[in-house]
Design an enzyme around this catalytic site. Structure first.
Site, PDB file in Angstrom:
ATOM      1  N   TYR A 144     -32.099  67.145 -26.455  1.00 28.95           N
ATOM      2  CA  TYR A 144     -33.330  67.270 -25.668  1.00 28.95           C
ATOM      3  C   TYR A 144     -34.123  68.432 -26.244  1.00 28.95           C
ATOM      4  CZ  TYR A 144     -36.323  68.125 -21.565  1.00 28.95           C
ATOM      5  OH  TYR A 144     -37.388  68.308 -20.717  1.00 28.95           O
ATOM      6  N   ASP A 239     -33.096  73.924 -32.836  1.00 28.27           N
ATOM      7  CA  ASP A 239     -33.579  74.169 -31.482  1.00 28.27           C
ATOM      8  C   ASP A 239     -32.558  75.076 -30.799  1.00 28.27           C
ATOM      9  OD1 ASP A 239     -34.161  74.170 -28.805  1.00 28.27           O
ATOM     10  OD2 ASP A 239     -34.644  72.037 -28.701  1.00 28.27           O
ATOM     11  N   LYS A 267     -35.794  80.604 -22.855  1.00 25.96           N
ATOM     12  CA  LYS A 267     -34.799  81.189 -21.964  1.00 25.96           C
ATOM     13  C   LYS A 267     -34.682  82.715 -22.114  1.00 25.96           C
ATOM     14  CE  LYS A 267     -33.444  76.778 -21.268  1.00 25.96           C
ATOM     15  NZ  LYS A 267     -33.699  75.959 -20.138  1.00 25.96           N
TER      16      LYS A 267
END
Ligand code: HOZ
Length: 429
Positions: A144, A239, A267
């Site tokens: 994702y 990623d 994050k």
């Protein structure tokens, strides 16, 4: 546990917000219950609107590596807010944080701040396309990379959890440029590259997948990707939105010893505020506007509050390298306890962990890719999740997600979690 006020709020919120939530996974739909509305976070704990206390293993889906509201981030934020909330103009702090990131992650020679992981990944792919002059890119089933159109093809996280890995609303044209390969299967990549010679701009991969549950890539697989990208002049994008500064100071690329061309972050880089970033080789990054022609922009990018929180967090990590040993000890303790609980409950479920990220898969076979992950018994997972919630343990409300340990989790927190798991797993069919 009673959730009266949460239930009331959920009824009300569904009138005004699609599905009652601002991001799908937190709706608890996949575990057959309703979301808990939170009020406050402190250290390892979350407190809800009904006065319940939880040991939290979501940590805002990763950023809270030091637990909720650590004093040094709070202080940095309070100090920053005194000077204003947003300028839409450059600040000294942006230079400092960019410099620090390049020191902590050596593959990153230049970095651009954005506001979320989604912005980071879509901008990185655009940069790769602009740099190579090619349109197509490869992603892996179950990975994702946020919710830009062309990533929502066999995607992980909420898209997978809700049975819509390929989203309506994504045009055929967009989908046509996304080539899908199998995670941990280098031959599937070689085949696609051979069939699309000189047409592939980028390969984007989570070096430790976190959005089909935690699934680490093998070293051979990532090395294979690096070799193919170097030979074919394809931009390799790691990623690291979840793994960056989480699994090691230099992210998963440090753990594996592999240098991507571009990396994406989120994050932790915002210390809990909405921040993302992409960065990497200077020659590629200089294609970005205004030094180059590939447009990318944002009024709130490099926002002074977000930069203050992020810089405080990254500086803490940089000055305290021991935190990864501490996280490893705590996480290994939790893993050991859950494995014993599984053994006692006579269940041979797969448990994947990389540092402080982990997933218990309700399937009795090794999980190393999407096809294995989706064999998990999500009904049994739902029972486990709700059982744990009622014992005050707040896990990710979906099988295809990670849980996170922070430095704020005490031995007592972890022991309580193990004891709860031991009880619930015996009852979970
Ligand atoms: N993208 C997050 C899971 N990997 C979910 C975030 C949320 O729903 O808050």
């Amino acid at each position: 546990m009673r959730f009266n006020k949460s239930e009331e709020l959920f009824k009300e919120s569904q009138k005004y917000i699609p599905g009652g939530v601002n991001s799908p996974v937190r709706a608890f739909k996949a575990v057959g219950s309703n979301p808990v509305f939170m009020q406050r976070g402190e250290g390892s704990k979350l407190f809800d609107v009904d006065g319940n206390e939880f040991i939290d293993y979501i940590g805002s889906w990763g950023p809270h590596i030091f637990g909720h509201n650590p004093p040094f981030i709070k202080e940095a934020l309070l100090k920053a807010v005194e000077n204003g909330t947003s300028f839409g103009a450059p600040t000294e702090l942006e230079v400092q944080i960019a410099k620090l990131i390049t020191q902590m992650v050596p593959s990153v020679e230049m970095v651009r701040m954005v506001n979320s992981g989604t912005e980071a990944t879509m901008s990185a792919v655009r940069a790769a396309r602009g740099f190579t002059g090619r349109d197509k890119f490869i992603k892996f089933e179950g990975c994702y990379h946020g919710h830009a159109d062309y990533f929502l093809i066999k995607a992980g996280s909420g898209a997978l959890t809700f049975g819509m890995p390929t989203s309506p609303g994504v045009t055929k044209g967009n989908a046509a440029d996304t080539l899908l390969a199998d995670y941990n299967d280098i031959d599937s990549v070689k085949k696609i590259v051979a069939e699309n010679k000189n047409e592939i701009a980028a390969i984007i991969v989570e070096p430790v997948a976190g959005n089909m549950g935690v699934v680490p890539a093998s070293k051979e697989f990532l090395t294979g990707l690096r070799d193919i990208c170097s030979e074919e002049k394809i931009v390799l994008i790691f990623d690291e939105v979840m793994t960056g500064f989480r699994v090691a100071k230099g992210g998963a690329q440090e753990l594996y010893g592999i240098k991507p061309d571009l990396s994406t972050f989120g994050k932790i880089i915002g210390g809990g505020l909405p921040v993302g970033a992409f960065g990497g080789r200077k020659d590629i990054m200089e294609i970005i506007s205004p030094s180059g022609p590939v447009y990318q922009a944002g009024t709130l990018s490099g926002n002074p509050l977000a930069m203050a929180a992020g810089y405080a967090g990254l500086q803490y990590i940089n000055n305290n390298p021991g935190i990864y040993k501490l996280l490893e000890e705590k996480s290994a303790y939790l893993e050991g306890g859950i494995r014993s609980a599984l053994h006692e409950a006579k269940k041979n479920y797969a448990f994947n962990r990389v540092g402080s990220m982990m997933t218990l898969f309700f399937v009795e076979e090794e999980v190393n890719n999407y096809k294995a992950a989706v064999k998990s018994d999500t009904i049994a997972f739902g029972k486990y999740f709700n059982g744990m919630l009622n014992k005050g343990i707040y896990l990710a409300p979906a099988q295809f997600e990670a849980i996170f340990v922070s430095t704020a989790h005490s031995d007592d927190d972890i022991l309580k979690t193990i004891n709860a798991a031991s009880e619930i797993l015996k009852k979970t069919e």
